[in-house]
Design a protein around this motif. Structure first.
Motif, short mmCIF file in Angstrom:
data_model
loop_
_atom_site.label_atom_id
_atom_site.label_comp_id
_atom_site.label_asym_id
_atom_site.label_seq_id
_atom_site.Cartn_x
_atom_site.Cartn_y
_atom_site.Cartn_z
N THR A 286 53.62 25.19 97.85
CA THR A 286 53.14 25.56 96.51
C THR A 286 54.26 25.43 95.49
O THR A 286 54.03 24.98 94.36
N ILE A 287 55.46 25.80 95.88
CA ILE A 287 56.60 25.70 94.97
C ILE A 287 56.91 24.24 94.67
O ILE A 287 57.19 23.86 93.53
N LYS A 288 56.80 23.38 95.70
CA LYS A 288 57.09 21.95 95.50
C LYS A 288 56.03 21.27 94.64
O LYS A 288 56.32 20.33 93.93
N LYS A 289 54.80 21.75 94.69
CA LYS A 289 53.72 21.15 93.91
C LYS A 289 53.72 21.63 92.45
O LYS A 289 53.07 21.03 91.61
N SER A 290 54.44 22.70 92.15
CA SER A 290 54.44 23.25 90.80
C SER A 290 55.21 22.33 89.85
O SER A 290 56.06 21.54 90.27
N LYS A 291 54.87 22.42 88.58
CA LYS A 291 55.56 21.58 87.59
C LYS A 291 56.28 22.47 86.58
O LYS A 291 55.87 23.59 86.29
N VAL B 173 55.84 33.32 98.94
CA VAL B 173 55.09 32.17 98.43
C VAL B 173 55.34 31.00 99.36
O VAL B 173 56.45 30.82 99.86
#
Length: 88
Positions: free
Chosen positions: A64-69, A60
């Motif tokens: 994308t991981i940083k933008k996830s909540k 991944v």
């Protein structure tokens, strides 16, 4: 004879219009595109390997991981498996 050579050197309306029309076509050739869209930071290109519930691995993007909540913190294993639809 001298007047003909002076008239040939002057830029007439017929000589100016093709130059003007050609300059209006430059944006269609991509000369005016922005450079921000093509520049990528190394952080966007890096991937992280994560583990799926069935035990397989997935790569991944880090962005994308940083933008996830986070929806809910400190979830127990049993409630997480119920949320996934797995039976214990």
């Amino acid at each position: 004879m001298n007047t003909k050579s002076e008239q040939e050197n002057q830029l007439s309306r017929r000589g100016f219009l093709p130059i003007l029309g050609g300059s209006l076509l430059l944006p269609f050739f991509g000369m005016g595109s922005s450079k921000d869209a093509s520049v990528k930071t190394p952080e966007e290109d890096s991937y992280q390997t994560l583990l799926k519930p069935d035990g397989t691995t997935v790569k991944v993007k880090v962005s994308t991981i940083k933008k996830s909540k986070i929806i809910k913190k400190d979830v127990s294993n049993t409630s997480f498996l119920k949320w996934l639809g797995k039976k214990l």
